[in-house]
Every structure is written in C-alpha cells, then in structure tokens.
Design an enzyme around this catalytic site. Structure first.
Site, PDB file in Angstrom:
ATOM      1  N   ARG A 175       9.957   0.004   0.811  1.00 58.01           N
ATOM      2  CA  ARG A 175       9.676  -1.562  -0.737  1.00 58.01           C
ATOM      3  C   ARG A 175      10.462  -0.105  -1.706  1.00 58.01           C
ATOM      4  NH1 ARG A 175       3.563  -2.041  -0.854  1.00 58.01           N
ATOM      5  NH2 ARG A 175       3.650  -4.269  -0.010  1.00 58.01           N
ATOM      6  N   LYS A 185      -8.518  -8.731  12.698  1.00 60.84           N
ATOM      7  CA  LYS A 185      -9.577  -9.186  12.125  1.00 60.84           C
ATOM      8  C   LYS A 185      -9.211 -11.029  12.105  1.00 60.84           C
ATOM      9  CE  LYS A 185     -12.443  -7.969   8.904  1.00 60.84           C
ATOM     10  NZ  LYS A 185     -12.405  -7.665   7.124  1.00 60.84           N
ATOM     11  N   GLY A 212       1.774  -6.121   6.250  1.00 59.92           N
ATOM     12  CA  GLY A 212       1.450  -4.258   6.119  1.00 59.92           C
ATOM     13  C   GLY A 212       2.039  -3.422   7.486  1.00 59.92           C
ATOM     14  N   GLY A 246      -0.828  -9.234   1.836  1.00 56.23           N
ATOM     15  CA  GLY A 246      -1.049  -9.514   1.077  1.00 56.23           C
ATOM     16  C   GLY A 246      -0.622 -11.306   0.204  1.00 56.23           C
TER      17      GLY A 246
END
Ligand code: ADP
Ligand code: 3PG
Ligand code: MG
Length: 417
Positions: A39, A201, A360, A385
C-alpha cells in the site's frame, strides 16, 4: 473513459500545500515491523507527481483499529519506510491536529512530505466529525485535499467525507486507477468475462456474487464458500464449517442464475468436483485429494482438488477478463495453496486476459506468489472491503464526496467569462 471526479491532473496545485489521504493501514508483524509495504508503494505515483510540482505534502492515514492513542499503531515506522522507498527525507509529527502540526508544516519547504499521526487516535475520525475535519484542514494549512486511499473510501469518516466540506477535494492517481479499472471491468469487460470467487465466508461475498451473476459469463467458486454451496446441494463436506443460514441466499442466487443460464446453470456457476482434505488445518498434515462422495465425516475440505484445478484452468482459457476475489483454499498452508497458486499461474501466463485481483488475503497471496512484485497481473487492488463494495456496484462515500469532473468545465468557463 475519463474519470467522473476531478483528479490532481485537473487542478492548479503547483507549489501548493496539499493534504493527501492515503491508506497506509499496512499489516504489522508481531515485532511491530511492517510485513508488507504494497500500500505504501502504491501511493508513490501520486506523491511523486505532487513532489515534482513543488507541492508541500501533508499525509494523513489510519493504521489498525486503535481505541485512543496506542503507540504500537503509530505511523512513525510507516513514515520511515516511505522515506526509504522515496529515498528522501520524510518528516513525522506525533499529532494530527493543532499548533504543533501547523508549525511543522509551515516550516517545511516545497517538495517535502510531512506525515501526521494515526487519524484513529481520535474517536472523531470514525464519527465523521466535521469539527475534527476542519481542525485537520486548518492545521495542515492545505489549499487542496487529495483522496488517494482507495482501501478506505468505502468508509464515511472525517478524512474521507467531512474533510471534503472544508477543502476543494480531488482524486489521486491510485484512486483513479483502482476505480476506473474495477468499474470498467464490471461495466464494459472484454468478453468472455469470468469471476473466480473463493474465501472464507459466503455472507461476505453475497453482493459481489449477485452482481457477477448479472455481469459475468461464468462464475467459478472455490474456497470455504464452495463447501457451503456443495453442502447446499446435498454433498457431504465432512467436518468443514458451513453456513446453513446462507441457504436461502444461495436459493436466490440459483434462481437468478437459472434465469440467465436456464438448465445450463451448473456450467455457469462452476463448483469443485473434487476436494483436498485433511483431518486438521496444520502445517504437518498431508494434502489428500478425494472425489465428492468420498469425504469422510471428520475431514476438513481445505482446497479445491486436482480435477477441479484442471477444469478451472480449461474454463478460464478463453476468458478475456477475469476478476479473482478470495483464495481457493486455506492458502496460508502450502499444501492447500495449490488451487490459488495454479490460478495465479494461469492468470500470469494468459497475457491476453485482463486479470484483476481483489481482496486483502487474495492480494497478499498473489503478491507473495509473484516474483514480479505483482506485475504479472493486470491489476492487484489495494482495497479489501472497498474493492468488494465497488465490484458490488455500491457507491463509495470517499469517492462520491470529491468534486465532479463536470465542475471543472464550470470552473474554467467562469474563469474566462
Ligand atoms: P479476501 O481477504 O481476499 O477477500 P477472504 O478473507 O474472504 O479473502 O478469504 C481468505 C481466507 O479464506 C483465508 O484466510 C483462507 O485461509 C480462507 N479459506 C479459503 N478457503 C478455505 C477453506 N477451504 N477452508 C478454510 N479456510 C479457507
Ligand atoms: C482496510 O484495510 O480494509 C482499510 O484500510 C479499511 O480499514 P478498516 O476496515 O479498519 O476500516
Ligand atoms: Mg480477508
């Protein structure tokens, strides 16, 4: 396609003081060192652009999720790493607002960088507090605000939203590239357009899966979420954790998919045909590949199997655009990283295919896998996200609040009246 917001290329910011929001929320090792500076590196094009134009830069970011001041989450080590990467001095101020910041920035020369302390040391940041945003703008003495923290623009915080009430606010080059790459792949992809969705998930991925059903030509599902899909279809996945509460959502997904693909739905949503299993998820266990139907009751399905890998590679060959989100197995353990590694290899060698990697953990995996620092793929997103929300078609508050590109025309016209 031109970007719908003003960028640093559109405004006269030469020799100005510029407040830049970056996302330096980097992973830290247990000794506090920075374990991945992706990043930070991704922010360099914007910083260099502004430095070349003599700007005095004031950088703000969050790091982690501190509750109040927490020395372990200071941005000072990040400022140091930035200095090493840029091979120039970077100043650091241990405050984010107030006179100490104001004086430090005032003293700084043109073409300099001052990094301020972690925004989230102040509860006002996440509360999107206008007074706090005003104090940041004031202390920085900035003429412009530049949003370049793509990873955080899905949050409406003081540094992504309220701040734009106090300074003319434009996009940085990273934000522009991330946003344009992801939206143009979703809106006008070169076809065939395929999505590979894995990860932990189902509930995290529902909005993107639904959007891909609408937009993509094929969906390949792996990772732990594939276990829930298989269990939904009545297949025994042993002791793997499944989310039965997501069955109604999967019902809806299959209804949508059937409307698009009719009775070819299983060629549209491709699930694993075999699985790599083990009795536990630990480094010393062996990868055992079994067909569906041969999973034992105490097995954990930790990766897609070898036949599924081959099928995935064959299916992806004609693709001209691929978006990959979510590792295809428990890729932290090499024995269960086969699916993800073979996918990375396929994307890296299919040079005609636009390959976009988001998430991520998935970005981490791809960067570690690639000896070419990520350049083997068309785009690795810095956003977790934020990328997911953008792919799902959501509006991102940190982008929406920037000045519209249209305004530039008004601005130019009014200047020449
Ligand atoms: P991203 O961060 O890229 O969006 P996720 O957080 O959704 O991805 O998923 C990555 C996580 O999912 C990793 O920690 C990985 O170990 C886990 N995972 C993927 N497949 C499996 C599996 N079959 N069993 C257990 N964990 C899995
Ligand atoms: C991220 O790492 O996804 C961003 O920096 C946002 O961080 P957050 O999830 O703590 O808001
Ligand atoms: Mg993750």
């Amino acid at each position: 396609m031109s970007f719908f917001k003003l960028t640093i290329r559109d405004v006269p910011l030469d020799h100005q003081t510029v407040l830049v929001r970056v996302d330096y929320n980097v992973p830290l090792a247990s000794d506090g060192s920075i374990s991945d500076d992706f990043r930070i590196k991704a922010s360099l094009p914007t910083l260099n652009y502004l430095l070349e134009r003599g700007c005095k830069l004031v950088l703000i970011s969050h790091l982690g999720r501190p509750e109040g001041k927490d020395k372990k989450l200071s941005l000072e080590p990040v400022a140091l790493r930035l200095a090493q990467l840029l091979k120039r001095d970077v100043r650091f101020v241990s405050e984010t607002i107030g006179d100490k910041v104001y004086q430090a920035v005032k003293r700084a020369p043109g073409s300099s960088i001052t990094v301020l302390e972690n925004l989230r040391f102040y509860a006002e940041e996440e509360a999107d507090d206008q007074e706090f945003a005003k104090k940041i703008a004031k202390a920085s003495g900035a003429r412009y605000f530049v949003q370049d923290g793509f990873g955080v623009v899905h949050r409406a915080h003081a540094s992504t939203h309220a701040i734009t009430f106090f300074l003319p606010s434009v996009a940085g080059l990273l934000l522009e590239r991330e946003y344009s790459t992801i939206t143009s792949a979703m809106e006008s992809p070169k076809r065939p357009f395929m999505a590979v969705i894995g990860g932990a998930k189902v509930s995290d991925k529902i909005p993107v899966i639904e959007r891909f059903i609408d937009k993509a030509d094929k969906l390949i599902i792996g990772g732990a979420i594939a276990n829930t899909f298989l269990a939904y279809k009545g297949i025994n996945v042993g002791a793997s954790k499944i989310e039965t509460d997501q069955y109604p959502v999967i019902d809806r997904i299959y209804d949508m998919a059937r409307q698009k693909a009719g009775d070819k739905v299983d060629e549209f949503i491709i699930l694993p045909t075999d699985l790599a299993v083990a009795k536990q998820a630990s480094a010393d266990v062996e990868r055992r590949v079994v067909d569906l139907g041969s999973v034992e009751s105490d097995d954990l399905a930790l990766d897609i199997g070898d036949k599924s890998i081959e099928k995935m590679i064959t299916e992806l060959k004609p693709a001209r655009t691929v978006i990959w989100n979510g590792t295809l197995g428990y890729a932290e353990l090499p024995a269960f990283a086969h699916g993800s590694a073979r996918l990375a290899l396929a994307l890296a060698t299919q040079t005609e295919t636009m390959s976009i990697i988001g998430g991520g953990d998935t970005a981490d995996f791809a960067l570690k896998w690639d000896s070419n620092s990520g350049a083997s793929f068309s785009h690795i997103s810095t956003g977790g996200g934020a990328g997911l929300e953008l792919m799902a078609g959501d509006k991102l508050p940190g982008v929406e609040s920037l000045l519209d590109a249209r305004k530039q025309i008004e601005y130019t016209n009014s200047k020449h009246k």
